[in-house]
Write an enzyme that holds these catalytic residues in place. Structure first.
Site, mmCIF file in Angstrom:
data_model
loop_
_atom_site.group_PDB
_atom_site.id
_atom_site.type_symbol
_atom_site.label_atom_id
_atom_site.label_comp_id
_atom_site.label_asym_id
_atom_site.label_seq_id
_atom_site.Cartn_x
_atom_site.Cartn_y
_atom_site.Cartn_z
ATOM 1 C CG ASN A 155 -1.768 1.197 1.367
ATOM 2 O OD1 ASN A 155 -1.826 2.013 0.444
ATOM 3 N ND2 ASN A 155 -2.440 1.334 2.496
ATOM 4 C CE LYS A 195 -0.305 3.196 4.679
ATOM 5 N NZ LYS A 195 -0.272 3.298 6.127
ATOM 6 C CG HIS A 215 -5.930 1.920 4.935
ATOM 7 N ND1 HIS A 215 -5.535 2.869 5.855
ATOM 8 C CD2 HIS A 215 -4.919 1.027 4.844
ATOM 9 C CE1 HIS A 215 -4.317 2.555 6.280
ATOM 10 N NE2 HIS A 215 -3.922 1.444 5.684
ATOM 11 C CD GLU A 246 -3.125 5.453 6.595
ATOM 12 O OE1 GLU A 246 -3.067 5.533 5.353
ATOM 13 O OE2 GLU A 246 -2.232 4.901 7.274
ATOM 14 C CD GLU A 295 -3.729 -2.572 7.035
ATOM 15 O OE1 GLU A 295 -2.629 -2.824 6.562
ATOM 16 O OE2 GLU A 295 -4.347 -1.521 6.804
ATOM 17 N N GLY A 336 2.257 1.985 10.750
ATOM 18 C CA GLY A 336 3.230 3.061 10.629
ATOM 19 C C GLY A 336 3.908 3.419 11.941
HETATM 20 P P1 PGA Z 1 2.605 0.088 7.583
HETATM 21 O O1 PGA Z 1 1.177 0.354 6.915
HETATM 22 O O2 PGA Z 1 3.112 -1.202 7.004
HETATM 23 O O3 PGA Z 1 3.449 1.269 7.178
HETATM 24 O O4 PGA Z 1 2.402 -0.011 9.046
HETATM 25 C C1 PGA Z 1 0.288 -0.694 6.708
HETATM 26 C C2 PGA Z 1 -0.989 -0.167 6.107
HETATM 27 O O5 PGA Z 1 -1.441 0.907 6.523
HETATM 28 O O6 PGA Z 1 -1.571 -0.796 5.214
#
Ligand code: PGA
Length: 252
Positions: A10, A12, A96, A98, A168, A174
């Site tokens: 991903n 982003k 997601h 976010e 997740e 992150g």
């Molecule tokens: P990350 O993100 O691997 O940077 O923790 C995962 C995601 O948000 O899909």
């Protein structure tokens, strides 16, 4: 029963055009375990270029990071599922954390997005997961199971069999903090059992459930080795080809 093994990246809101093309080229040309389906979750603006670039590369797929719940209309700046389908996209990340947090996407709206994805031949990669506060409250298993219930359980057995789930935990995204392999396994097993109860165990055993949240080349192998973990949805570590290739090759 053997399920698909999936390493999904991903990206982003990262990478400018040349860097995006280079990253997908490096993944396309890299050594990737044959049995693994690799999916690149690419910013919308690059989808067409990258889907064309990897069209004939075996085992490599492209996902959009979102789509609108409506098929068309006056929604300035948005991207629809029919648009994605029309440029050859096969996967779309839906829900997601976010998107849930910054764009206030509710379980109800996500149910509509899942529907529109299916009616446009897109495979939803449906994200779910709890915040730290919910994890601390001890209600995380039921909270996440309820996300599935409210967004997915209207689907037919055939539809839900064609979907990918990504668990997740928000506190692990992150942050560099990962769920332990046991915590991931516990949730994945719980969700699979919940689906088996709602549908049946054959269907539940078909659905790939990916783990996401600070997956990196050092921890991927142990996480992916858990019985109910069928791969990962990877953010930060999918932005560098050596790291992501290592993760793709972390299935035993
Ligand atoms: P990350 O993100 O691997 O940077 O923790 C995962 C995601 O948000 O899909």
């Amino acid at each position: 029963m053997s399920r698909a093994k999936i390493a999904a990246g991903n990206w982003k809101m990262n990478k400018t055009f040349e860097d995006a093309l280079q990253l997908s080229r490096e993944i396309a040309n890299g050594q990737r375990a044959e049995e693994v389906i690799t999916i690149l979750g690419v910013p919308s603006i690059y989808l067409k270029m990258i889907v064309d670039q990897v069209l004939h590369v075996p085992g490599l797929e492209v996902a959009a990071q979102n789509c609108h719940a409506k098929p068309s209309g006056a929604y300035t700046g948005e991207i629809s599922a029919p648009m994605l389908n029309s440029i050859g996209i096969k996967y779309v990340i839906i829900g997601h954390s976010e998107r849930r947090e910054y764009f206030a996407e509710s379980n109800e709206e996500l149910a509509e997005k899942v529907n529109i994805a299916f009616s446009n031949d897109l495979v939803p990669i449906f994200c779910c997961g709890e915040s730290l506060a919910i994890r601390k409250s001890g209600n995380h298993l039921d909270y996440v199971a309820n996300q599935l219930k409210e967004s997915l359980y209207h689907l037919t057995g055939e539809q839900i069999s064609n979907l990918i789930i990504a668990y997740e935990p928000i506190w692990a995204i992150g942050t560099g903090e990962t769920a332990s392999p046991e915590q991931a396994q516990e949730m994945h097993e719980y969700l699979r059992n919940a689906i088996a109860k709602q549908y049946n165990s054959k269907i539940a055993n078909t659905i790939p459930i990916l783990y996401g949240g600070s997956v990196n080349p050092a921890n991927a192998e142990v996480i992916f080795s858990q019985k109910d973990v069928d791969g990962g949805l990877v953010g930060g570590a999918s932005l560098k080809s050596p790291d992501f290739l290592k993760i793709i090759n972390s299935f035993s």
